[in-house]
Design an enzyme around this catalytic site. Structure first.
Site, PDB file in Angstrom:
ATOM      1  N   TYR A  11      13.915  13.756   5.726  1.00  0.00           N
ATOM      2  CA  TYR A  11      13.606  14.858   6.327  1.00  0.00           C
ATOM      3  C   TYR A  11      13.961  14.852   8.033  1.00  0.00           C
ATOM      4  CZ  TYR A  11      10.481  18.259   8.800  1.00  0.00           C
ATOM      5  OH  TYR A  11       9.876  18.978   9.610  1.00  0.00           O
ATOM      6  N   LEU A  33      17.582   6.427  -1.089  1.00  0.00           N
ATOM      7  CA  LEU A  33      17.053   7.768  -1.737  1.00  0.00           C
ATOM      8  C   LEU A  33      15.745   7.790  -2.244  1.00  0.00           C
ATOM      9  CD1 LEU A  33      20.810   9.101  -3.014  1.00  0.00           C
ATOM     10  CD2 LEU A  33      19.525   9.486  -0.894  1.00  0.00           C
ATOM     11  N   ASN A  35      12.958   8.389  -1.207  1.00  0.00           N
ATOM     12  CA  ASN A  35      12.132   9.572  -0.878  1.00  0.00           C
ATOM     13  C   ASN A  35      13.170  10.585  -0.343  1.00  0.00           C
ATOM     14  OD1 ASN A  35       9.673  10.549  -0.761  1.00  0.00           O
ATOM     15  ND2 ASN A  35       9.572  10.458   1.618  1.00  0.00           N
ATOM     16  N   PHE A  80      15.506   5.485  11.007  1.00  0.00           N
ATOM     17  CA  PHE A  80      14.563   6.110  10.355  1.00  0.00           C
ATOM     18  C   PHE A  80      13.920   5.386   9.165  1.00  0.00           C
ATOM     19  CE2 PHE A  80      17.208   9.639  12.259  1.00  0.00           C
ATOM     20  CZ  PHE A  80      16.378  10.335  13.037  1.00  0.00           C
ATOM     21  N   LYS A  84       6.182   6.217   4.849  1.00  0.00           N
ATOM     22  CA  LYS A  84       5.364   6.801   5.623  1.00  0.00           C
ATOM     23  C   LYS A  84       4.239   7.444   5.240  1.00  0.00           C
ATOM     24  CE  LYS A  84       7.563  11.357   5.075  1.00  0.00           C
ATOM     25  NZ  LYS A  84       7.850  12.732   5.644  1.00  0.00           N
ATOM     26  N   SER A 124       5.729   6.286  16.001  1.00  0.00           N
ATOM     27  CA  SER A 124       4.732   7.282  15.634  1.00  0.00           C
ATOM     28  C   SER A 124       3.527   7.423  16.622  1.00  0.00           C
ATOM     29  CB  SER A 124       4.211   7.047  14.113  1.00  0.00           C
ATOM     30  OG  SER A 124       3.049   7.924  13.745  1.00  0.00           O
ATOM     31  N   THR A 126       0.810   7.437  15.882  1.00  0.00           N
ATOM     32  CA  THR A 126      -0.319   6.653  15.075  1.00  0.00           C
ATOM     33  C   THR A 126      -0.260   5.292  15.802  1.00  0.00           C
ATOM     34  OG1 THR A 126      -0.933   6.028  12.889  1.00  0.00           O
ATOM     35  CG2 THR A 126       1.074   5.479  13.636  1.00  0.00           C
ATOM     36  N   TYR A 148       0.201   1.450   7.775  1.00  0.00           N
ATOM     37  CA  TYR A 148       1.472   2.083   8.016  1.00  0.00           C
ATOM     38  C   TYR A 148       1.573   1.923   9.543  1.00  0.00           C
ATOM     39  CZ  TYR A 148       4.392   6.007   9.640  1.00  0.00           C
ATOM     40  OH  TYR A 148       5.342   6.759  10.393  1.00  0.00           O
ATOM     41  N   LYS A 152       4.372   0.239  12.134  1.00  0.00           N
ATOM     42  CA  LYS A 152       5.017   0.555  13.407  1.00  0.00           C
ATOM     43  C   LYS A 152       4.771  -0.328  14.560  1.00  0.00           C
ATOM     44  CE  LYS A 152       7.252   3.967  11.267  1.00  0.00           C
ATOM     45  NZ  LYS A 152       8.610   3.868  11.109  1.00  0.00           N
ATOM     46  N   ARG A 295     -11.264  14.574   6.216  1.00  0.00           N
ATOM     47  CA  ARG A 295     -10.316  13.619   5.696  1.00  0.00           C
ATOM     48  C   ARG A 295     -10.693  12.222   6.319  1.00  0.00           C
ATOM     49  NH1 ARG A 295      -4.135  14.461   5.513  1.00  0.00           N
ATOM     50  NH2 ARG A 295      -4.366  14.253   7.656  1.00  0.00           N
TER      51      ARG A 295
HETATM   52  P1  NAD Z   1      11.409  10.472   5.007  1.00  0.00           P
HETATM   53  O1  NAD Z   1      10.980   9.911   4.129  1.00  0.00           O
HETATM   54  O2  NAD Z   1      11.832  11.960   4.370  1.00  0.00           O
HETATM   55  O3  NAD Z   1      12.864   9.689   5.384  1.00  0.00           O
HETATM   56  C1  NAD Z   1      12.924   8.280   5.272  1.00  0.00           C
HETATM   57  C2  NAD Z   1      14.066   7.968   4.409  1.00  0.00           C
HETATM   58  O4  NAD Z   1      14.297   6.509   4.460  1.00  0.00           O
HETATM   59  C3  NAD Z   1      14.061   8.599   3.096  1.00  0.00           C
HETATM   60  O5  NAD Z   1      15.602   9.240   2.782  1.00  0.00           O
HETATM   61  C4  NAD Z   1      14.058   7.299   2.299  1.00  0.00           C
HETATM   62  O6  NAD Z   1      14.938   7.421   1.063  1.00  0.00           O
HETATM   63  C5  NAD Z   1      14.572   6.372   3.026  1.00  0.00           C
HETATM   64  N1  NAD Z   1      14.289   4.912   3.028  1.00  0.00           N
HETATM   65  C6  NAD Z   1      13.166   4.499   2.773  1.00  0.00           C
HETATM   66  N2  NAD Z   1      12.877   3.087   2.660  1.00  0.00           N
HETATM   67  C7  NAD Z   1      14.323   2.700   2.653  1.00  0.00           C
HETATM   68  C8  NAD Z   1      14.725   1.464   2.453  1.00  0.00           C
HETATM   69  N3  NAD Z   1      13.997   0.373   2.270  1.00  0.00           N
HETATM   70  N4  NAD Z   1      16.172   1.377   2.629  1.00  0.00           N
HETATM   71  C9  NAD Z   1      16.767   2.525   2.790  1.00  0.00           C
HETATM   72  N5  NAD Z   1      16.531   3.704   2.915  1.00  0.00           N
HETATM   73  C10 NAD Z   1      14.959   3.859   2.887  1.00  0.00           C
HETATM   74  O7  NAD Z   1      10.719  10.411   6.183  1.00  0.00           O
HETATM   75  P2  NAD Z   1      10.696  11.251   7.470  1.00  0.00           P
HETATM   76  O8  NAD Z   1       9.875  12.069   7.581  1.00  0.00           O
HETATM   77  O9  NAD Z   1      12.179  11.852   7.835  1.00  0.00           O
HETATM   78  O10 NAD Z   1      10.624   9.872   8.444  1.00  0.00           O
HETATM   79  C11 NAD Z   1      11.332   9.267   9.188  1.00  0.00           C
HETATM   80  C12 NAD Z   1      10.959   8.289  10.195  1.00  0.00           C
HETATM   81  O11 NAD Z   1       9.929   8.928  10.976  1.00  0.00           O
HETATM   82  C13 NAD Z   1      10.060   7.373   9.488  1.00  0.00           C
HETATM   83  O12 NAD Z   1      10.393   5.825   9.909  1.00  0.00           O
HETATM   84  C14 NAD Z   1       8.530   7.515   9.367  1.00  0.00           C
HETATM   85  O13 NAD Z   1       7.628   6.529   9.474  1.00  0.00           O
HETATM   86  C15 NAD Z   1       8.761   7.948  11.100  1.00  0.00           C
HETATM   87  N6  NAD Z   1       8.032   9.325  11.407  1.00  0.00           N
HETATM   88  C16 NAD Z   1       7.608  10.359  10.451  1.00  0.00           C
HETATM   89  C17 NAD Z   1       6.608  11.243  10.930  1.00  0.00           C
HETATM   90  C18 NAD Z   1       6.514  12.574   9.865  1.00  0.00           C
HETATM   91  O14 NAD Z   1       5.370  13.088  10.060  1.00  0.00           O
HETATM   92  N7  NAD Z   1       7.465  12.952   9.342  1.00  0.00           N
HETATM   93  C19 NAD Z   1       5.761  11.004  11.983  1.00  0.00           C
HETATM   94  C20 NAD Z   1       6.074   9.926  12.690  1.00  0.00           C
HETATM   95  C21 NAD Z   1       7.051   8.940  12.267  1.00  0.00           C
HETATM   96  C1  WQD Z   2      -2.683  17.495  10.590  1.00  0.00           C
HETATM   97  C2  WQD Z   2      -4.071  18.273  10.530  1.00  0.00           C
HETATM   98  C3  WQD Z   2      -5.737  17.386   8.864  1.00  0.00           C
HETATM   99  C4  WQD Z   2      -3.403  18.463   5.152  1.00  0.00           C
HETATM  100  C5  WQD Z   2       0.028  12.133  10.025  1.00  0.00           C
HETATM  101  C6  WQD Z   2      -0.049  10.818   9.978  1.00  0.00           C
HETATM  102  C7  WQD Z   2       0.774  10.371  11.302  1.00  0.00           C
HETATM  103  C8  WQD Z   2       2.346  11.005  11.384  1.00  0.00           C
HETATM  104  C9  WQD Z   2       2.088  12.432  11.234  1.00  0.00           C
HETATM  105  C10 WQD Z   2       3.758   9.388  10.477  1.00  0.00           C
HETATM  106  C11 WQD Z   2      -5.212  17.466  10.501  1.00  0.00           C
HETATM  107  C12 WQD Z   2      -5.185  18.867   8.594  1.00  0.00           C
HETATM  108  C13 WQD Z   2      -3.756  18.368   6.688  1.00  0.00           C
HETATM  109  C14 WQD Z   2      -4.344  19.432   4.478  1.00  0.00           C
HETATM  110  C15 WQD Z   2      -5.662  19.874   6.375  1.00  0.00           C
HETATM  111  N1  WQD Z   2       2.907  10.436  10.356  1.00  0.00           N
HETATM  112  N2  WQD Z   2      -4.888  19.042   7.098  1.00  0.00           N
HETATM  113  N3  WQD Z   2      -5.145  20.151   5.149  1.00  0.00           N
HETATM  114  O1  WQD Z   2      -2.798  13.398  10.164  1.00  0.00           O
HETATM  115  O2  WQD Z   2      -2.076  14.501  12.133  1.00  0.00           O
HETATM  116  O3  WQD Z   2      -0.718  12.874  11.210  1.00  0.00           O
HETATM  117  O4  WQD Z   2       1.385  12.568  10.138  1.00  0.00           O
HETATM  118  O5  WQD Z   2       3.838   8.712  11.380  1.00  0.00           O
HETATM  119  O6  WQD Z   2       0.838   8.802  11.337  1.00  0.00           O
HETATM  120  O7  WQD Z   2      -1.354  10.260  10.221  1.00  0.00           O
HETATM  121  O8  WQD Z   2      -0.827  15.115  10.039  1.00  0.00           O
HETATM  122  O9  WQD Z   2      -0.293  16.856   8.733  1.00  0.00           O
HETATM  123  O10 WQD Z   2      -1.600  15.296   7.572  1.00  0.00           O
HETATM  124  O11 WQD Z   2      -2.766  16.504   9.413  1.00  0.00           O
HETATM  125  O12 WQD Z   2      -6.513  20.505   6.817  1.00  0.00           O
HETATM  126  O13 WQD Z   2      -3.889  19.746   3.270  1.00  0.00           O
HETATM  127  O14 WQD Z   2      -4.236  19.154   9.459  1.00  0.00           O
HETATM  128  O15 WQD Z   2      -6.921  17.226   8.723  1.00  0.00           O
HETATM  129  O16 WQD Z   2      -6.250  18.170  11.318  1.00  0.00           O
HETATM  130  P1  WQD Z   2      -1.818  13.973  10.809  1.00  0.00           P
HETATM  131  P2  WQD Z   2      -1.198  15.958   8.869  1.00  0.00           P
END
Ligand code: NAD
Ligand code: WQD
Length: 342
Positions: A11, A33, A35, A80, A84, A124, A126, A148, A152, A295
């Site tokens: 993403y 690939l 995810n 990336f 996650k 993150s 987090t 998770y 990080k 939650r």
């Molecule tokens: P995503 O799952 O869409 O992208 C991650 C990609 O990494 C995927 O394409 C997956 O196929 C690939 N991947 C996973 N494990 C792998 C491996 N061992 N080898 C090669 N490829 C691998 O997730 P995203 O939302 O795009 O997140 C990207 C990064 O950002 C992650 O590190 C995630 O922890 C971090 N992050 C995401 C969020 C969020 O809310 N989306 C928030 C904070 C941090």
């Molecule tokens: C947002 C708000 C829920 C779903 C997560 C990870 C964090 C980071 C980002 C990777 C909260 C509420 C959600 C639903 C709801 N990821 N909610 N109904 O929890 O802030 O963060 O994603 O690093 O580590 O924890 O994001 O989108 O899950 O929730 O009411 O069906 O929406 O309670 O208040 P969050 P979220």
């Protein structure tokens, strides 16, 4: 610059790949690939009219990574690739340690054999655990509330030690708050497997008719309307921050920058109900909701102090919550089943 992007089919990775190519850089993607869909990569090619290399491989596969690094000779890496899903990491943590920690170590080992010392790491918000004060700046104490988050935080510590040991490293720890939305074309976007854990993709699937109603997890928090408040940030803003961070990494006058953490957020909090209302406006019909229990593990309010990234590398978030919802709807309505239709 030659930029290696792990997880570039995902993403945030696909949106960043697009910005990297549009800025004129060369890119090579490594992704297993697990995810994501190769369709995201082909669409980035179409949208940018640019080509890039792709290794379909796992970052834990040292030979595959070394071959890609040796052949591409990256000048910077944006990392990336990781698992996650917070809830899954509690139930089954080992894949998280393997992919997120061990996988990153394999990647760093391969880089040691190269001259590349510029690294942007997907961290993150987090890592801040339960907020002790708001807005959260980079000085906020760090803690862990799930496996998770531990991966990080562990990688942040390892990267700090690495930079301390070798001053030629420039490492940006990018702590994302809540990335949402999609590219303006509606051709790439967030496409989670199964029932979305996160709010925005869940709302988008309700809007497109794949789910009946949004379960609002708790309406008795100490917030203005009782629902959880988060700092949602447009994924294109997040993508552009990576370009700015990589430029910062490259700009050390021959010296490394060391290892620095940066919040990627807007500094604004939005509640679950405000988000549902904004999405309803974007898609032209109200989002049905059910009030559900809280939650486990959720906090009431979290939002960033985003000033350090602006002061250090001149980046700040530009898009509004309405634009996040409009772009998310544009993607979801054009791709009701995500990438799986192709
Ligand atoms: P995503 O799952 O869409 O992208 C991650 C990609 O990494 C995927 O394409 C997956 O196929 C690939 N991947 C996973 N494990 C792998 C491996 N061992 N080898 C090669 N490829 C691998 O997730 P995203 O939302 O795009 O997140 C990207 C990064 O950002 C992650 O590190 C995630 O922890 C971090 N992050 C995401 C969020 C969020 O809310 N989306 C928030 C904070 C941090
Ligand atoms: C947002 C708000 C829920 C779903 C997560 C990870 C964090 C980071 C980002 C990777 C909260 C509420 C959600 C639903 C709801 N990821 N909610 N109904 O929890 O802030 O963060 O994603 O690093 O580590 O924890 O994001 O989108 O899950 O929730 O009411 O069906 O929406 O309670 O208040 P969050 P979220």
């Amino acid at each position: 610059m030659r930029i290696l992007i792990t997880g570039g089919a995902g993403y945030i990775g696909s949106h960043t790949l697009l910005e990297v190519l549009n800025a004129g850089h060369e890119a090579h993607v490594i992704d297993n690939l697990s995810n994501s869909s190769p369709t995201a990569l082909s669409r980035v090619k179409q949208l940018t009219n640019r080509d890039f290399g792709f290794t379909e491989g796992d970052i834990r596969d040292r030979d595959a990574i070394q071959s890609a690094v040796d052949a591409f000779q990256p000048e910077a890496v944006i990392h990336f690739a990781a698992l996650k899903a917070v809830g899954k990491s509690v139930v089954d943590p080992m894949p998280y340690f393997h992919n997120n920690v061990y996988g990153t170590l394999v990647l760093l080992d391969a880089l040691r054999e190269s001259s590349c010392r510029r690294f942007a790491f997907s961290s993150s918000a987090t890592v801040y655990g339960d907020p002790q004060y708001l807005p959260i700046d980079e000085q906020h104490p760090l803690s862990v509330t799930n496996p998770y988050g531990r991966t990080k935080l562990q990688m942040e510590g390892i990267l700090e030690d690495l930079a301390r040991s070798d001053p030629s490293w420039s490492i940006a720890l990018l702590r994302y708050f809540n990335p949402v939305g999609a590219h303006a074309s509606g051709r790439i976007g967030e496409d989670p497997n199964g029932i979305p854990d996160n709010l925005m993709p869940f709302i988008a699937q309700v809007a497109v008719g794949r789910r009946e109603a949004l379960n609002v997890f708790g309406d008795d928090y100490d917030t203005a309307d009782g629902t959880g408040v988060r700092d949602y940030i447009h994924v294109v803003d997040v993508a552009r921050a990576h370009l700015a961070a990589v430029d910062w990494c490259a700009g050390g006058d021959g010296e490394g920058r060391g290892c620095e953490a940066f919040n990627l957020g807007t500094g604004r909090g939005t509640s679950v109900l405000e988000m549902a209302t904004a999405f309803g406006k974007a898609c032209g019909k109200p989002i049905p909701i059910n009030i559900a229990p809280r939650r486990p593990g959720d906090v009431a309010t979290m939002f960033a102090h985003p000033g350090k990234a602006e002061q250090t590398f001149g980046w700040r978030a530009e898009f509004s919550v309405d634009e996040m919802c409009q772009s998310s709807w544009n993607w979801q309505s054009q791709n009701p089943q995500g990438y799986s239709a192709e």
